[in-house]
Write a protein that holds these residues in place. Structure first.
Motif, PDB file in Angstrom:
ATOM      1  N   VAL A  73       0.848  -1.186   0.000  1.00 37.90           N
ATOM      2  CA  VAL A  73       0.000   0.000   0.000  1.00 37.90           C
ATOM      3  C   VAL A  73       0.889   1.243   0.000  1.00 37.90           C
ATOM      4  N   GLY A  74       0.633   2.153  -0.918  1.00 39.28           N
ATOM      5  CA  GLY A  74       1.430   3.371  -1.023  1.00 39.28           C
ATOM      6  C   GLY A  74       2.450   3.320  -2.148  1.00 39.28           C
ATOM      7  N   ASP A  75       2.808   2.111  -2.608  1.00 39.13           N
ATOM      8  CA  ASP A  75       3.727   2.011  -3.739  1.00 39.13           C
ATOM      9  C   ASP A  75       3.004   2.347  -5.038  1.00 39.13           C
ATOM     10  N   SER A  76       3.771   2.635  -6.068  1.00 36.48           N
ATOM     11  CA  SER A  76       3.196   2.925  -7.380  1.00 36.48           C
ATOM     12  C   SER A  76       2.443   1.714  -7.906  1.00 36.48           C
ATOM     13  N   VAL A  77       1.265   1.949  -8.498  1.00 41.19           N
ATOM     14  CA  VAL A  77       0.467   0.894  -9.114  1.00 41.19           C
ATOM     15  C   VAL A  77       0.040   1.384 -10.490  1.00 41.19           C
ATOM     16  N   TRP A  78       0.271   0.572 -11.505  1.00 42.45           N
ATOM     17  CA  TRP A  78      -0.170   0.875 -12.855  1.00 42.45           C
ATOM     18  C   TRP A  78      -1.405   0.030 -13.129  1.00 42.45           C
ATOM     19  N   THR A  79      -2.505   0.658 -13.517  1.00 42.75           N
ATOM     20  CA  THR A  79      -3.766  -0.062 -13.640  1.00 42.75           C
ATOM     21  C   THR A  79      -4.455   0.216 -14.968  1.00 42.75           C
ATOM     22  N   HIS A  80      -5.314  -0.711 -15.334  1.00 48.51           N
ATOM     23  CA  HIS A  80      -6.208  -0.545 -16.482  1.00 48.51           C
ATOM     24  C   HIS A  80      -7.546  -1.153 -16.108  1.00 48.51           C
ATOM     25  N   THR A  81      -8.632  -0.450 -16.445  1.00 48.45           N
ATOM     26  CA  THR A  81      -9.986  -0.960 -16.261  1.00 48.45           C
ATOM     27  C   THR A  81     -10.750  -0.750 -17.555  1.00 48.45           C
ATOM     28  N   GLY A  82     -11.449  -1.779 -18.004  1.00 46.08           N
ATOM     29  CA  GLY A  82     -12.196  -1.683 -19.249  1.00 46.08           C
ATOM     30  C   GLY A  82     -13.225  -2.786 -19.352  1.00 46.08           C
ATOM     31  N   PRO A  83     -13.885  -2.907 -20.494  1.00 44.09           N
ATOM     32  CA  PRO A  83     -14.891  -3.959 -20.681  1.00 44.09           C
ATOM     33  C   PRO A  83     -14.265  -5.342 -20.542  1.00 44.09           C
ATOM     34  N   GLY A  84     -14.992  -6.226 -19.863  1.00 42.85           N
ATOM     35  CA  GLY A  84     -14.492  -7.581 -19.647  1.00 42.85           C
ATOM     36  C   GLY A  84     -15.231  -8.585 -20.502  1.00 42.85           C
ATOM     37  N   ALA A  85     -15.474  -9.771 -19.905  1.00 49.46           N
ATOM     38  CA  ALA A  85     -16.161 -10.861 -20.588  1.00 49.46           C
ATOM     39  C   ALA A  85     -15.484 -11.165 -21.919  1.00 49.46           C
ATOM     40  N   ALA A  86     -16.259 -11.246 -23.005  1.00 50.57           N
ATOM     41  CA  ALA A  86     -15.695 -11.636 -24.298  1.00 50.57           C
ATOM     42  C   ALA A  86     -14.678 -10.621 -24.811  1.00 50.57           C
ATOM     43  N   GLN A  87     -14.862  -9.325 -24.497  1.00 51.78           N
ATOM     44  CA  GLN A  87     -13.942  -8.300 -24.999  1.00 51.78           C
ATOM     45  C   GLN A  87     -12.551  -8.417 -24.383  1.00 51.78           C
ATOM     46  N   ALA A  88     -12.480  -9.025 -23.203  1.00 51.85           N
ATOM     47  CA  ALA A  88     -11.180  -9.159 -22.538  1.00 51.85           C
ATOM     48  C   ALA A  88     -10.205  -9.981 -23.369  1.00 51.85           C
ATOM     49  N   SER A  89     -10.723 -10.905 -24.147  1.00 49.63           N
ATOM     50  CA  SER A  89      -9.834 -11.773 -24.924  1.00 49.63           C
ATOM     51  C   SER A  89      -9.056 -11.005 -25.984  1.00 49.63           C
ATOM     52  N   THR A  90      -9.586  -9.851 -26.416  1.00 50.17           N
ATOM     53  CA  THR A  90      -8.881  -9.073 -27.438  1.00 50.17           C
ATOM     54  C   THR A  90      -8.070  -7.925 -26.856  1.00 50.17           C
ATOM     55  N   THR A  91      -8.422  -7.470 -25.657  1.00 50.70           N
ATOM     56  CA  THR A  91      -7.740  -6.290 -25.105  1.00 50.70           C
ATOM     57  C   THR A  91      -6.729  -6.615 -24.011  1.00 50.70           C
ATOM     58  N   LEU A  92      -6.819  -7.799 -23.404  1.00 51.46           N
ATOM     59  CA  LEU A  92      -6.000  -8.081 -22.229  1.00 51.46           C
ATOM     60  C   LEU A  92      -4.508  -8.040 -22.526  1.00 51.46           C
ATOM     61  N   LEU A  93      -4.065  -8.785 -23.513  1.00 52.35           N
ATOM     62  CA  LEU A  93      -2.627  -8.832 -23.800  1.00 52.35           C
ATOM     63  C   LEU A  93      -2.057  -7.459 -24.170  1.00 52.35           C
ATOM     64  N   PRO A  94      -2.714  -6.699 -25.046  1.00 51.40           N
ATOM     65  CA  PRO A  94      -2.185  -5.351 -25.330  1.00 51.40           C
ATOM     66  C   PRO A  94      -2.110  -4.470 -24.089  1.00 51.40           C
ATOM     67  N   GLN A  95      -3.084  -4.589 -23.187  1.00 53.07           N
ATOM     68  CA  GLN A  95      -3.061  -3.765 -21.979  1.00 53.07           C
ATOM     69  C   GLN A  95      -1.946  -4.198 -21.031  1.00 53.07           C
ATOM     70  N   VAL A  96      -1.693  -5.495 -20.952  1.00 53.07           N
ATOM     71  CA  VAL A  96      -0.568  -5.975 -20.140  1.00 53.07           C
ATOM     72  C   VAL A  96       0.733  -5.391 -20.675  1.00 53.07           C
ATOM     73  N   GLY A  97       0.906  -5.449 -22.003  1.00 54.74           N
ATOM     74  CA  GLY A  97       2.110  -4.890 -22.604  1.00 54.74           C
ATOM     75  C   GLY A  97       2.253  -3.399 -22.343  1.00 54.74           C
ATOM     76  N   ALA A  98       1.121  -2.676 -22.403  1.00 54.13           N
ATOM     77  CA  ALA A  98       1.158  -1.231 -22.164  1.00 54.13           C
ATOM     78  C   ALA A  98       1.561  -0.915 -20.729  1.00 54.13           C
ATOM     79  N   LEU A  99       1.036  -1.680 -19.760  1.00 53.59           N
ATOM     80  CA  LEU A  99       1.385  -1.436 -18.354  1.00 53.59           C
ATOM     81  C   LEU A  99       2.851  -1.760 -18.086  1.00 53.59           C
ATOM     82  N   LEU A 100       3.351  -2.851 -18.649  1.00 53.51           N
ATOM     83  CA  LEU A 100       4.763  -3.190 -18.472  1.00 53.51           C
ATOM     84  C   LEU A 100       5.660  -2.089 -19.034  1.00 53.51           C
TER      85      LEU A 100
END
Length: 283
Positions: free
Chosen positions: A37-64
């Motif tokens: 708690v208090g450390d830097s956190v990089w986050t993403h929130t967006g549509p889930g369910a079926a849409q997660a299959s197309t957006t998850l990997l790109p968002q992981v790459g963006a956060l890294l």
């Protein structure tokens, strides 16, 4: 039967790095951080369910990229294993496995450890943290609820102790009309004095109800003097749980990370639908 994981809070080790994925509901949540708690956190929130299959990997790459953390430098990949949306659970599990395996080619022998975490535990942690951040008195018990659709709920019950969240009853499906009696029975060990008006009406025990089921079932807590907290499990909650789970030995190899479905059947046959319509038709 394996013993439940140790959920006691553990101070993150200096430099620990976790990637957390939560896609059990209609919302996709991804977070990168140490879990402190208090450390830097990089986050993403967006549509889930079926849409997660197309957006998850790109968002992981963006956060890294935002954090400047190469994938192979992570200590573990954390994902909410369920219960929840079948599509969301399969997506999170597959991506967690793929990322963990992929680091073998980047010099991580055996790949990254994977931490599968119960979705309702992440929900209970998010509720606990929300109350804490608001400066309110911590509840003694937390009832974590998610709308399971098809007229049912996912429910798990936790004791909120100084040493961490303690699972009193694991995740299960429950009909709305059976919920109060079931939760009363689960919480009975927390209330040695008892109460003629029911455990959840007693002043001896303070219970927090949290989740997304209250709008779907407006009469769910009828007759109970409780104020539910509407929220969802989050990847940030998974991050806060990760150091303790990793220290307790809860990590598994990628091939052993599996979803927790609870419900085995998500669709009805044509004959079953016709039977339900006939039963509901006026005589």
């Amino acid at each position: 039967m394996s013993s439940p994981p140790d959920l006691s809070p553990v101070a993150p080790s200096v430099g620990q790095r976790f990637l957390a994925i939560e896609s059990s509901t209609d919302t996709l949540s991804v977070a990168l951080g140490s879990g402190a708690v208090g450390d830097s956190v990089w986050t993403h929130t967006g549509p889930g369910a079926a849409q997660a299959s197309t957006t998850l990997l790109p968002q992981v790459g963006a956060l890294l990229n935002q954090a400047g953390w190469p994938l192979e430098t992570l200590d573990a990949v954390v994902f909410a294993r369920g219960p929840g949306s079948f599509t969301g659970l399969r997506t999170a599990c597959a991506v967690a496995q793929g990322l963990a395996y992929g680091t073998q080619a980047l010099g991580r022998a055996g790949g990254l450890p994977v931490l599968p975490v119960d979705t309702l535990l992440a929900l209970a942690e998010e509720a606990r943290f929300t109350v804490q951040q608001a400066g309110r008195t911590p509840p003694q018990g937390i009832v974590a609820l998610l709308d399971a659709r098809m007229g049912e709920l996912y429910v798990a019950v936790y004791a909120n102790r100084a040493e961490g969240l303690q699972e009193l009853a694991p995740a299960r499906l429950c009909a709305p009309q059976d919920l109060l009696a079931y939760v009363d029975a689960c919480l009975e060990p927390l209330n040695k004095m008892g109460s003629p008006g029911g455990l959840l009406d007693s002043q001896v025990i303070d219970v927090l109800w949290a989740g997304n089921a209250f709008s779907a079932y407006p009469a769910l807590l009828a007759g109970r003097s409780v104020a539910p907290l509407t929220l969802l499990p989050t990847a940030a909650a998974l991050l806060r749980l990760a150091p303790g789970l990793l220290a307790s030995g809860a990590a598994v190899a990628a091939q052993d990370a599996l979803p927790l479905y609870v419900r085995d059947k998500v669709a009805q046959t044509t004959a079953e639908r016709e039977q339900l319509r006939a039963a509901a038709a006026p005589v």
